[in-house]
Design a protein around this motif. Structure first.
Motif, mmCIF file in Angstrom:
data_model
loop_
_atom_site.group_PDB
_atom_site.id
_atom_site.type_symbol
_atom_site.label_atom_id
_atom_site.label_comp_id
_atom_site.label_asym_id
_atom_site.label_seq_id
_atom_site.Cartn_x
_atom_site.Cartn_y
_atom_site.Cartn_z
ATOM 1 N N THR A 15 0.798 -1.150 -0.123
ATOM 2 C CA THR A 15 -0.078 -0.063 -0.125
ATOM 3 C C THR A 15 0.652 1.278 0.044
ATOM 4 O OG1 THR A 15 -0.422 0.222 2.493
ATOM 5 C CG2 THR A 15 -1.876 -1.227 0.917
ATOM 6 N N VAL A 18 -0.953 3.972 -2.670
ATOM 7 C CA VAL A 18 -2.082 4.655 -2.512
ATOM 8 C C VAL A 18 -1.645 6.095 -1.902
ATOM 9 C CG1 VAL A 18 -3.532 2.649 -1.900
ATOM 10 C CG2 VAL A 18 -2.560 3.730 0.022
ATOM 11 N N GLU A 19 -0.722 6.309 -1.015
ATOM 12 C CA GLU A 19 -0.431 7.420 -0.405
ATOM 13 C C GLU A 19 0.032 8.300 -1.379
ATOM 14 O OE1 GLU A 19 0.602 8.143 3.304
ATOM 15 O OE2 GLU A 19 -1.240 7.315 3.309
ATOM 16 N N CYS A 21 -1.024 8.736 -4.907
ATOM 17 C CA CYS A 21 -1.983 8.916 -5.992
ATOM 18 C C CYS A 21 -2.711 9.942 -5.838
ATOM 19 C CB CYS A 21 -2.805 7.757 -6.130
ATOM 20 S SG CYS A 21 -3.983 7.859 -7.677
ATOM 21 N N ASP A 24 -6.586 9.284 -5.832
ATOM 22 C CA ASP A 24 -7.218 8.415 -4.980
ATOM 23 C C ASP A 24 -7.913 7.191 -5.883
ATOM 24 O OD1 ASP A 24 -6.089 9.772 -2.842
ATOM 25 O OD2 ASP A 24 -7.991 10.791 -2.442
ATOM 26 N N CYS A 25 -7.153 6.546 -6.885
ATOM 27 C CA CYS A 25 -7.819 5.684 -7.722
ATOM 28 C C CYS A 25 -7.626 4.430 -7.439
ATOM 29 C CB CYS A 25 -7.996 6.245 -9.163
ATOM 30 S SG CYS A 25 -6.239 6.095 -9.822
ATOM 31 N N TYR A 27 -8.313 0.543 -5.347
ATOM 32 C CA TYR A 27 -9.318 0.189 -4.888
ATOM 33 C C TYR A 27 -8.778 -1.512 -4.291
ATOM 34 C CZ TYR A 27 -12.187 3.487 -6.967
ATOM 35 O OH TYR A 27 -12.712 4.774 -7.319
ATOM 36 N N CYS A 46 3.060 6.495 -8.704
ATOM 37 C CA CYS A 46 2.892 5.398 -8.100
ATOM 38 C C CYS A 46 3.798 4.195 -8.320
ATOM 39 C CB CYS A 46 1.489 4.875 -8.102
ATOM 40 S SG CYS A 46 0.937 4.305 -9.671
ATOM 41 N N ASN A 79 -12.839 1.768 -2.399
ATOM 42 C CA ASN A 79 -11.571 2.781 -2.305
ATOM 43 C C ASN A 79 -10.748 2.640 -1.284
ATOM 44 O OD1 ASN A 79 -11.296 6.059 -2.506
ATOM 45 N ND2 ASN A 79 -10.487 5.021 -4.102
ATOM 46 N N THR A 81 -7.476 4.958 0.436
ATOM 47 C CA THR A 81 -6.501 6.059 0.086
ATOM 48 C C THR A 81 -5.486 6.124 0.955
ATOM 49 O OG1 THR A 81 -8.080 7.488 1.339
ATOM 50 C CG2 THR A 81 -8.556 7.313 -0.942
ATOM 51 N N THR A 82 -5.378 5.645 2.309
ATOM 52 C CA THR A 82 -4.258 5.714 3.296
ATOM 53 C C THR A 82 -3.491 4.248 3.221
ATOM 54 O OG1 THR A 82 -6.090 5.295 4.723
ATOM 55 C CG2 THR A 82 -5.248 7.505 4.384
#
Ligand code: SF4
Ligand code: SF4
Length: 112
Positions: A15, A18-19, A21, A24-25, A27, A46, A79, A81-82
């Motif tokens: 992960t 995700v930080e 992006c 925030d796309c 999943y 990314c 989704n 995002t973190t």
């Protein structure tokens, strides 16, 4: 074009991606992440963040299947995002062959 997540993410799921992006796309499935191809703005930030080198541009050969795979599951999974802690045994699975057949799960992750 878009970037996509490929099979070496399975059971790694660090992960780190995700930080960074900006849209925030990403999943989250139970065992891997995917990118929504229509939401990705192709910025590429990314790709170098992924320690498993699982993120690829769709301009690489034979990526059509992965684009459809990412599309299908990004529409089904929540989704994320973190960043979260990766599984303790993630390193063991980095680079393992055939993970799509043996360790992929269609189940959704928790998202955030
Ligand atoms: S950093 Fe790479 S291995 Fe980790 S969740 Fe993102 S795409 Fe998957
Ligand atoms: S290329 Fe950019 S927009 Fe696309 S998933 Fe990676 S960080 Fe997000």
């Amino acid at each position: 074009m878009t970037y996509v997540v490929t099979d070496n993410c399975i059971r790694c799921k660090y992960t780190d991606c995700v930080e960074v992006c900006p849209v925030d796309c990403f999943y989250e499935g139970e065992n891997m992440l995917v990118i929504h191809p229509d939401e990705c703005i192709d910025c590429g930030v990314c790709e170098p963040e992924c320690p498993a080198e699982a993120i690829k541009p769709d301009t690489e050969p034979d990526m059509e299947t992965w684009v459809e795979f990412n599309r299908k599951f990004s529409e089904a999974w929540p989704n994320l995002t973190t960043r979260r802690d990766h599984p303790e045994d993630a390193e063991k699975f980095d680079g393992m062959e055939g993970k799509l057949e043996t360790h992929f799960s269609e189940a959704p992750g928790e998202g955030d």
